[in-house]
Design an enzyme around this catalytic site. Structure first.
Site, PDB file in Angstrom:
ATOM      1  N   SER A 250     -11.814 -63.628  88.027  1.00 25.91           N
ATOM      2  CA  SER A 250     -12.157 -63.533  89.443  1.00 25.91           C
ATOM      3  C   SER A 250     -10.925 -63.138  90.268  1.00 25.91           C
ATOM      4  O   SER A 250     -10.370 -62.056  90.085  1.00 25.91           O
ATOM      5  CB  SER A 250     -12.762 -64.860  89.913  1.00 25.91           C
ATOM      6  OG  SER A 250     -13.211 -64.794  91.244  1.00 25.91           O
TER       7      SER A 250
ATOM      8  N   HIS B 105     -19.352 -65.094  94.146  1.00 30.62           N
ATOM      9  CA  HIS B 105     -19.928 -64.217  93.121  1.00 30.62           C
ATOM     10  C   HIS B 105     -21.456 -64.273  93.110  1.00 30.62           C
ATOM     11  O   HIS B 105     -22.087 -64.290  92.053  1.00 30.62           O
ATOM     12  CB  HIS B 105     -19.340 -64.534  91.743  1.00 30.62           C
ATOM     13  CG  HIS B 105     -17.886 -64.232  91.655  1.00 30.62           C
ATOM     14  ND1 HIS B 105     -17.395 -62.945  91.579  1.00 30.62           N
ATOM     15  CD2 HIS B 105     -16.805 -65.052  91.675  1.00 30.62           C
ATOM     16  CE1 HIS B 105     -16.074 -62.989  91.547  1.00 30.62           C
ATOM     17  NE2 HIS B 105     -15.692 -64.254  91.609  1.00 30.62           N
TER      18      HIS B 105
END
Length: 310
Positions: free
Chosen positions: A99, A200
Site C-alpha cells: 500500500s 482501498h
C-alpha cells in the site's frame, strides 16, 4: 535475488525514527523530507506518542521517511541527495511495498526521489484523511479459515477485500452498515482495525483526483531496480520507464492490495532472502507463513543495518 519489503500504514510506532538518526547526513536528509511533508518529522518520529502519529495525514509521510532512513542506513539508498533518485543500479535486488509502502519502494527503485516520495505521501495522507472524514466506513481483518469462504462472506456483506495479505489473512473495507452485516465463517477471527476510513475501497474515490494531480507533475525515469506492484503482483524490470507505475498510484487508493500475489512472485523469481525496512514487523510475519525457505530480516536497529550492509 534479494527482496526489500516496505511496510505501509499501520506499522507506525512511537520513536520509530530514533534508530536511524545515526549521523549528520541522516539529519540533513530528515530536514529536507520534513520540509517536503510540511511536518516536524523529527519531533513526530522521536518524541510524539501513539495518538499523535495515528492520524492518516501524519502517519503516511512518517512511515515513508522511516523506511527511507532505514534503507539509507543499510546502504540501500544512495547518499547523493534528497532531490535525486537512488541511482543504484542493482537488478539483483527486487523491491515491493505494501500500500503506502509502494512509495518507499518506488524511491528505492529510482522512480521517485526521496523528496518526491515523501511529498506524495503527505498529499496522499491529507487526501485520504479528508475522504475518510466525509464517509462512514472502516476496516476489519479476517484471520484464518478457508480464503475462498472468507472472500465470499466479504462480498455477501457488500464489502471490498481491501487487502489479500496471504493464505490466512484478508482485510475487508466498506461502509459501517456493511461492516455490521458481515458474518465471518466459522473459525475465522474477526478483528476490527483502528483506522480512519475504508481504505482501498470505493469509498476512497474522492482522494484519487488530488493524488493524480500530484503524480502528473512528476518526471518519468527508468527503474534502477526491479519493482513488484502490490496491485497485481507484476514484476517490472530494471530499465522500464516509471510512467505507468506512477499513473497507477491514484487508482490504487480504491484498488485492493494483493500482497498474496507479491509473495507468489517472490517465490517465482527465486528470491533467496529479504529484509523488511523500518518500521518492520507485519511483512516479515506474513513471509514466515507464506514464503517457505525465504528468511526475511526485520530491520529494527542501526546494528541490523550494519550487518545487512556488510
Amino acid at each position: 535475488m534479494r527482496a526489500v519489503l516496505c511496510p505501509g500504514q499501520g506499522a507506525q510506532k512511537p520513536g520509530m525514527l530514533g534508530p536511524w538518526l545515526v549521523d549528520e547526513g541522516a539529519r540533513e536528509l530528515l530536514d529536507a523530507l520534513s520540509e517536503a511533508a510540511g511536518l516536524d518529522l523529527l519531533r513526530l518520529g522521536t518524541e510524539a506518542d501513539a495518538d499523535a502519529i495515528r492520524p492518516t495525514q501524519v502517519t503516511q509521510p512518517l512511515v515513508v521517511v522511516t523506511g527511507l532512513l532505514s534503507a539509507r542506513a543499510a546502504e540501500l539508498l544512495s547518499d547523493e541527495g534528497s532531490d535525486r533518485p537512488s541511482g543504484t543500479d542493482s537488478p539483483d535486488v527486487v523491491v515491493a511495498g505494501h500500500s503506502l509502502g509502494s512509495l518507499t519502494a518506488l524511491a528505492l527503485a529510482g522512480a521517485l526521489t526521496p523528496v518526491e516520495a515523501v511529498r506524495l505521501a503527505a498529499t496522499r495522507g491529507r487526501a485520504m484523511a479528508r475522504c475518510a472524514a466525509e464517509t462512514s466506513g472502516g476496516m476489519v481483518a479476517l484471520v484464518g479459515g478457508d480464503r475462498d469462504a472468507v472472500l465470499d462472506a466479504v462480498r455477501a456483506a457488500g464489502l471490498t477485500a481491501a487487502n489479500v495479505n496471504g493464505s490466512t489473512q484478508v482485510v475487508a473495507a466498506g461502509s459501517t452498515p456493511a461492516l455490521e452485516a458481515l458474518v465471518a465463517p466459522a473459525g475465522v477471527r474477526h478483528l476490527p482495525l483502528a483506522v480512519a476510513g475504508a481504505f482501498h475501497s470505493p469509498l476512497m474515490a474522492g482522494a484519487a483526483p488530488e493524488i493524480a494531480d500530484a503524480v502528473a507533475a512528476l518526471p518519468v525515469r527508468a527503474l534502477s531496480r526491479p519493482f513488484i506492484d502490490d496491485a497485481d503482483g507484476v514484476l517490472h524490470p530494471a530499465g522500464e520507464d516509471s510512467d505507468g507505475l506512477l499513473e497507477g498510484l491514484a487508482d490504487k487508493v480504491t484498488r485492493p492490495v494483493r500482497w498474496d500475489l507479491v509473495q507468489a512472485r517472490l517465490l517465482e523469481t527465486g528470491t533467496e532472502a529479504g529484509v523488511e525496512l523500518a518500521p518492520a514487523g507485519a511483512l516479515a510475519g506474513m513471509a514466515r507463513r507464506d514464503l517457505p525457505g525465504i528468511a526475511v530480516t526485520r530491520l529494527r536497529s542501526a546494528e541490523d543495518a550494519a550487518r545487512l550492509a556488510a
